[in-house]
Design an enzyme around this catalytic site. Sequence first.
Site, mmCIF file in Angstrom:
data_model
loop_
_atom_site.group_PDB
_atom_site.id
_atom_site.type_symbol
_atom_site.label_atom_id
_atom_site.label_comp_id
_atom_site.label_asym_id
_atom_site.label_seq_id
_atom_site.Cartn_x
_atom_site.Cartn_y
_atom_site.Cartn_z
ATOM 1 N N LYS A 27 53.070 26.025 -35.761
ATOM 2 C CA LYS A 27 51.691 25.551 -35.574
ATOM 3 C C LYS A 27 51.408 24.383 -36.516
ATOM 4 O O LYS A 27 50.879 23.336 -36.094
ATOM 5 C CB LYS A 27 50.716 26.690 -35.847
ATOM 6 C CG LYS A 27 49.249 26.283 -35.912
ATOM 7 C CD LYS A 27 48.384 27.462 -36.323
ATOM 8 C CE LYS A 27 46.935 27.042 -36.537
ATOM 9 N NZ LYS A 27 46.269 26.662 -35.280
ATOM 10 N N GLU A 678 35.124 28.915 -16.571
ATOM 11 C CA GLU A 678 35.981 27.726 -16.643
ATOM 12 C C GLU A 678 36.101 27.112 -15.261
ATOM 13 O O GLU A 678 36.335 27.812 -14.280
ATOM 14 C CB GLU A 678 37.366 28.124 -17.162
ATOM 15 C CG GLU A 678 38.385 27.008 -17.150
ATOM 16 C CD GLU A 678 39.127 26.912 -15.831
ATOM 17 O OE1 GLU A 678 39.454 25.765 -15.442
ATOM 18 O OE2 GLU A 678 39.378 27.938 -15.198
ATOM 19 N N HIS A 707 39.763 22.579 -23.977
ATOM 20 C CA HIS A 707 41.128 22.752 -24.468
ATOM 21 C C HIS A 707 41.893 21.431 -24.484
ATOM 22 O O HIS A 707 43.108 21.427 -24.657
ATOM 23 C CB HIS A 707 41.868 23.798 -23.637
ATOM 24 C CG HIS A 707 41.389 25.188 -23.914
ATOM 25 N ND1 HIS A 707 41.601 25.824 -25.105
ATOM 26 C CD2 HIS A 707 40.679 26.063 -23.153
ATOM 27 C CE1 HIS A 707 41.060 27.026 -25.072
ATOM 28 N NE2 HIS A 707 40.487 27.190 -23.895
ATOM 29 N N CYS A 739 34.335 26.619 -22.204
ATOM 30 C CA CYS A 739 34.584 27.710 -23.148
ATOM 31 C C CYS A 739 33.957 27.323 -24.480
ATOM 32 O O CYS A 739 33.305 26.283 -24.601
ATOM 33 C CB CYS A 739 36.102 27.933 -23.269
ATOM 34 S SG CYS A 739 36.569 29.536 -23.980
#
EC number: 2.1.1.14
Length: 771
Positions: A27, A678, A707, A739
Amino acid sequence: MTTEPTAAAATATVYGYPRQGPNRELKKAVEGYWKGRVSAHALHATGAELRRATWRRLAEAGIGEVPTGDFSFYDHVLDATVMLGAIPGRHRAAMDADPLDGYFAMARGTQDVAPLEMTKWFDTNYHYLVPELGPDTVFTADSAKQVGEVREALALGLTPRPVLVGPVTYLLLAKPAPGTAPGFAPLTLLDRLLPVYAELLADLRAAGAAWVQLDEPALVQDRTPAELGAAARAYQGLGALTDRPKLLVASYFGRLGEALPVLAKSPVDGLALDFTGTGSLEELARVGGLPGKRLVAGVVDGRNVWVNDLAKSLTTLGTLLGLADRVDVAASCSLLHVPLDTAAERDIEPQILRWLAFARQKTAEIVTLAKGLTRGTDAIAAELAANRADLASRARSPITHDPAVRARAAAVTESDTRRSQPYTERSAAQRALLGLPLLPTTTIGSFPQTGELRTARADLRAGRIDAAGYEDRVRAEIQEVISFQEKAGLDVLVHGEPERNDMVQYFAERLTGYLATQHGWVQSYGTRCVRPPILAGDISRPEPMTVRWTTYAQSLTSRPVKGMLTGPVTMLAWSFVRDDQPLAETARQVALALREEVNDLEAAGSSVIQVDEPALRETLPLRSADHAEYLAWATEAFRLSTGGVRPDTQIHTHMCYAEFGDIVRAIDDLDADVISLEAARSHMQVARELAAHGYPREAGPGVYDIHSPRVPDVREVADLLRTGLRAIPAERLWVNPDCGLKTRGWPETRAALESLVAAARVVRGEVSAAG
């Protein structure tokens, strides 16, 4: 009972392993690359080191074949799209200019180019990037990643087994590319795709792979005769190849059903099956087993965190010995879906920790079972004794049985799960109370979780600041969020959730019966990792969880501020649930705790309360025969949590990143006043699905894809709203993002929400003018 050794040694193996590293090194490296702080060379070096460390650890634990190819910088289905050359036209230039940047552009989009659609991987909380295919798609083999990882493993002296998404599953997961004529089915491209798989298999054989695993989890779902025929054609063809490794076709997340005889009769060399549920053993016996083939038996649950019942699994394995030429031992699916190691947890009581098995502990269980299957139970007598003690400790613990909670759940009646008035009457009362404009604007709940907020939480945990100092920081953040929303012109506000670490974990830490981990990270999508709490016992709410901060936010504005809660099904789906009672019973306990919170929010002045259920669709059983039972208790749990409020209190819910078409009736059964979903990446598909069902309530199909880092302009949002209006009347259409905004930065959040409000005003004016 003592088992005798088998004739052949059983191999212990896994299908995949957590990618992120013990400290989420992946990450940090990927996000560092995105920000320009990590070079491409350094990113690839991090990936290589994580792979080597994983393979060495697996081999040292006793795993005989290590999986290769399951490692990914973002998503393994996206990797398959690259491997097959199925790059959407809008991303080809970026891929040609720089394959790594083009890869991430497909995942995240750019300011000018939209990303691939993202949705849930079967009934898990992992998200994959949906392939986009059309009649003109040309497949080309790119085996570089797979071949490279095989060579890396061989250089370490290990036995690699490359793992590829199978051709049938790949096509069944795909969607028609934008602009494709109606009626096109990606599965019609199978005959065009199989030669590419043949080329990939030849390359892997040449690189030294003795076995290749082709994952076909789509075959555990209901499949039409045409789809089963495609699977038969695919594996007859691939199995007949001469220049190939041995083929292991893997299924997981359930039983194969009618697909089992199709694969059993094909000329592949082995099958990997999931034996953690019901039905697989009986199905395998009915088809006469797998004579002459290898069977990899998934007897350790790869999706939950409870220790395996070793004696029970050995019994299953012993039965399987007569049904295949060779029986090996594995988890039921990739261990991608569980945390890495219980040894990192310091805050869970040691005895309770012994009830748990993360990826490393599951690996040890697999190795123990393979040893017991090969050498007999006497060889693992100590492990069996310890396992029996751990299982007994959990069964008799007071954590798992609270008589007061169980009595309350048993007393629930039908009237508890229904609002006092129908929607038509409630909506009139709510409109009178709230006074909202046409096409009201709102957000889903969370606002950016800044570095300052994360630092404040870390400082609180470490004792560098006290509770008062931390609360001052939260209070300042709420003030900023409310101020921005008022200036931007949003109609229904949120407090931004700065005090919440995660939408499930935050509540789990405030409910009895849950365990929270410190290092139990699991990949959700890309670099997004979550720490699912562990639902270990009976659930109750000791005190209010959200009322204080919601009330504070409401004191700063005259506009309505939504109370924000996570729904009962999502509290289960995004946790590791207990496996010692039916899910419906656990859901009812959680719903009753949330009902108390909803009622307290209303009493404190909240006129709008949102109970999010993004996981309702992902928890849907993979077989349609099981849908009705699940949806009955799932929707009842939601209604139980919301059914006690006044008619003029507006109940919202939210769902994201799933296929909604087959649960529209269940969405209706929730009886929420407003639902947000969504819709941006799917171009308002859900709005059309709601209209086709005749959905009678208010809805907010998302107009901003959160996103992706790209910021939509006013025209883009307005166009999506106009598309939504073709399906949902203006008096029932809300305007909101897809979202929550937790993962976004403030600059893009401000710009995107300003576009959203401006677009709503433009379209509101058009509707009024037409009116």
